[in-house]
Write a protein that holds these residues in place. Structure first.
Motif, PDB file in Angstrom:
ATOM      1  N   ASN A 168      28.625  84.625 149.551  1.00 40.03           N
ATOM      2  CA  ASN A 168      29.164  83.672 150.515  1.00 40.03           C
ATOM      3  C   ASN A 168      30.406  82.966 149.987  1.00 40.03           C
ATOM      4  O   ASN A 168      31.305  82.612 150.742  1.00 40.03           O
ATOM      5  N   HIS A 183      33.251  85.385 150.484  1.00 35.61           N
ATOM      6  CA  HIS A 183      33.605  85.445 151.914  1.00 35.61           C
ATOM      7  C   HIS A 183      34.413  84.206 152.328  1.00 35.61           C
ATOM      8  O   HIS A 183      35.429  84.313 153.038  1.00 35.61           O
ATOM      9  N   PRO A 194      29.161  80.487 155.573  1.00 35.32           N
ATOM     10  CA  PRO A 194      29.044  80.742 154.125  1.00 35.32           C
ATOM     11  C   PRO A 194      28.829  79.466 153.308  1.00 35.32           C
ATOM     12  O   PRO A 194      28.073  79.465 152.339  1.00 35.32           O
ATOM     13  N   ASN A 241      25.225  78.527 153.643  1.00 38.01           N
ATOM     14  CA  ASN A 241      24.375  79.405 152.821  1.00 38.01           C
ATOM     15  C   ASN A 241      24.450  79.037 151.347  1.00 38.01           C
ATOM     16  O   ASN A 241      23.457  79.090 150.614  1.00 38.01           O
TER      17      ASN A 241
END
Length: 599
Positions: A421, A424, A372, A375
């Motif tokens: 992300n 998360h 994450p 990203n």
């Protein structure tokens, strides 16, 4: 009189000695950490398990026998009359087919037990289901215990020999008296003379055995002492007839009251015999004496007129008892010190394993966060480049409506990706934070069982995904507990690691964690996997420290031992293992919802 001998083959052992020997065996199995400690007694044509330690995993039962000549370890010990150590019978061609191996006992250390007449009593030995070289300290401990047992055999033998000698003396004397009375029955004077001779021989027999004789004329308050009795009492060179009150002045004050009570009970007829052990002052020191006596004459009113008795020197026995007691006390202190050291070592192992499991979680979560975070960085850099491009087009007045719409669409997608992300990563950090706090501390608190285990499963996600293992939690909501969540987290981490390392050898598999509330405010927590399972023969060993089937391949053998220690010592519960080969494992934990208060 013929020389007296004692047959040791069937000589009985008293209950007090048996209890002491049993305690010796239980201490041996506990200190050395083996399942079986035995005292074997040879009873041709067989050998019998005379006593067996009350320890887990001990396959030997008391009174169990085996024929001689079957190749037992103990037969070699008795034949050689020396020690035998077999570290690993399975690796030794001389021993791998012996009967004890069939019972799972692959290592052995034993010493012979010898009666004072040099006949073999049997052996004292320890056996282990694992290969065990037995350290010199364990051999020395076994030798010390052998010394305790053989000293008891010495006392039993001496007591039996003394009893046999006394019985033989009495039998011989009775036979002599019978024959003499048969010869002089017609003449009273001859009968009285023979009786006096018999009494003299009786005195001589007693004194020849080391006892002194005394004759107390209670009405005259005088005591007639034999020469041996005068010697025992330290009255050598004195008169044989002495005042009866002289005895009391030489008895140790600590034993005087008890001695007088026993004496008066016999005089009053409350006991048939006067029997008492006491210290008697002889010169500047003390001598332990055993006094025996009985009333031989009473008046019409039942008052005692005459008492006859003996004195025996029991100083050597008393000193041996003191020495044995000192040895027992010293042994108890060493056992206590060893137990404390083992407990401290186990606590250190638990702390080390806890930090190791926390380290594995840190590495896994760090690896999981890379995705994450990567990203987010990629999306933000792409968005930054798009903003720069739009800014350039606007500066050059070349920004079209189509370009603006494309920029906005790409920006929306990038923002959604960053947001998704970021959320998360936040969930991962939150789960790890809770688990890390619980594992790093051993603080008792209230917690929801489902949420705690779900947090643990999330933190273990990187580990289970790399192993292609599915971890499913089916714990219903609302099971509140007041206990140590950190200990519970460590328990689950060790179980999951054990399943991955041992249950799913080729990767892939399924783990299920379930729970339910039981009567009397208990919680049943069930951990199961569909791995290769555990063979029945090994299920009794998996909770032993340092037992592993992957020795030298990264397995420490501590995972399930720590699980067992956490459940019993910290969570105050119990655990049951259910498993069959190729059908996975099932650990059933019974835990109190509210941990009992510390004593």
């Amino acid at each position: 009189m013929n020389l007296v001998s004692v047959q040791t083959r069937d000589m009985p052992i008293g209950e007090d000695v048996l209890r002491k020997w049993q305690e010796v065996l239980d201490l041996l199995s506990n200190i050395i950490g083996i399942p079986a400690a035995l005292i074997m007694r040879v009873e041709p044509p067989a050998i019998r398990v005379f006593l067996s330690s009350h320890s887990a995993g001990n396959p030997y039962e008391e009174h169990e026998t085996a024929p001689l000549g079957s190749g037992l370890y103990c037969e070699t010990v008795m034949a050689a009359r020396g020690q035998l150590i077999v570290p690993d019978a399975l690796a030794d061609p001389l021993w791998r087919d012996n009967p004890d191996v069939k019972l799972g006992m692959v290592s052995y250390m034993g010493l012979p037990l010898i009666w004072p007449d040099q006949h073999v009593f049997g052996t004292i030995c320890v056996l282990d289901a694992r290969a065990n070289a037995y350290s010199p300290a364990f051999l020395q401990l076994l030798q010390q215990f052998r010394g305790v047992v053989e000293r008891d055999l010495q006392q039993i033998y001496n007591g039996a020999l003394r009893a046999r000698e006394d019985a033989a003396i009495r039998a011989d004397e009775a036979e002599r008296v019978r024959r003499e009375f048969a010869l002089v029955r017609g003449a009273e004077r001859q009968a009285l003379e023979r009786l006096r001779e018999s009494e003299q021989r009786w005195h001589f027999a007693l004194e020849g055995a080391g006892d002194g004789v005394w004759d107390w004329d209670i009405a005259a308050a005088t005591v007639l002492y034999s020469p041996r009795c005068l010697e025992l009492l330290g009255f050598e060179g004195g008169r044989a007839l002495l005042p009866s009150g002289l005895w009391e002045g030489h008895v140790h004050p600590d034993e005087l009251a008890g001695g007088l009570a026993a004496l008066h009970a016999c005089l009053r007829g409350q006991s048939a015999q006067f029997l008492h052990e006491h210290r008697f002052r002889v010169g500047a020191g003390w001598r332990w004496l055993l006094a025996r006596g009985m009333v031989v004459e009473r008046d019409a009113a039942g008052r005692a007129l005459r008492m006859i008795g003996t004195y025996s020197d029991v100083t050597a026995r008393k000193l041996a008892e003191v020495e044995l007691q000192a040895l027992n006390n010293s042994l108890e202190e060493r056992v206590a010190a060893r137990t404390a050291a083992l407990r401290q070592a186990m606590e250190q192992i638990v702390v080390t394993e806890k930090m190791a499991s926390l380290g594995r979680l840190v590495a896994g979560v760090a690896h999981e966060l890379n995705t994450p975070v990567g990203n987010i960085v990629l999306s933000s850099s792409t968005l930054k480049e798009a903003i720069a491009g739009v800014d350039l087009l606007a500066a050059e007045k070349r920004l079209t409506q189509t370009a603006l719409r494309e920029f906005l669409e790409h920006g929306r997608i990038a923002c959604e990706l960053i947001e998704r992300n970021g959320l998360h990563a936040g969930e991962l950090i939150l789960s790890f934070k809770q688990v890390a706090v619980d594992q790093a501390s051993q603080q008792r608190r209230r917690f929801d069982l489902r949420k705690t285990v779900l947090d643990m499963a999330a933190a273990l996600g990187p580990i289970t995904r790399r192993a292609r293992v599915t971890l499913e939690v089916r714990i219903p909501a609302g099971i509140g507990m007041d206990s140590y969540p950190g200990a519970l987290d460590q328990l689950i981490t060790n179980l999951v690691t054990n399943s991955i390392n041992h249950g799913f050898a080729d990767g892939g598999g399924r783990i299920l964690i379930d729970a339910s509330v039981q009567p009397r405010d208990w919680v049943e927590l069930v951990y199961s996997d569909d791995g290769c399972g555990i063979p029945v023969a090994l299920q009794g060993k998996v909770f032993e420290p340092f037992y592993t089937t992957k020795m030298g391949q990264g397995g420490s053998g501590l995972g399930l031992a720590i699980v067992h220690n956490i459940v019993h010592a910290i969570l105050k519960g119990g655990v049951r293992l259910e498993s069959a080969p190729e059908h996975g494992v099932r650990f059933v934990f019974l835990l109190p919802r509210v941990l009992p208060a510390a004593p």
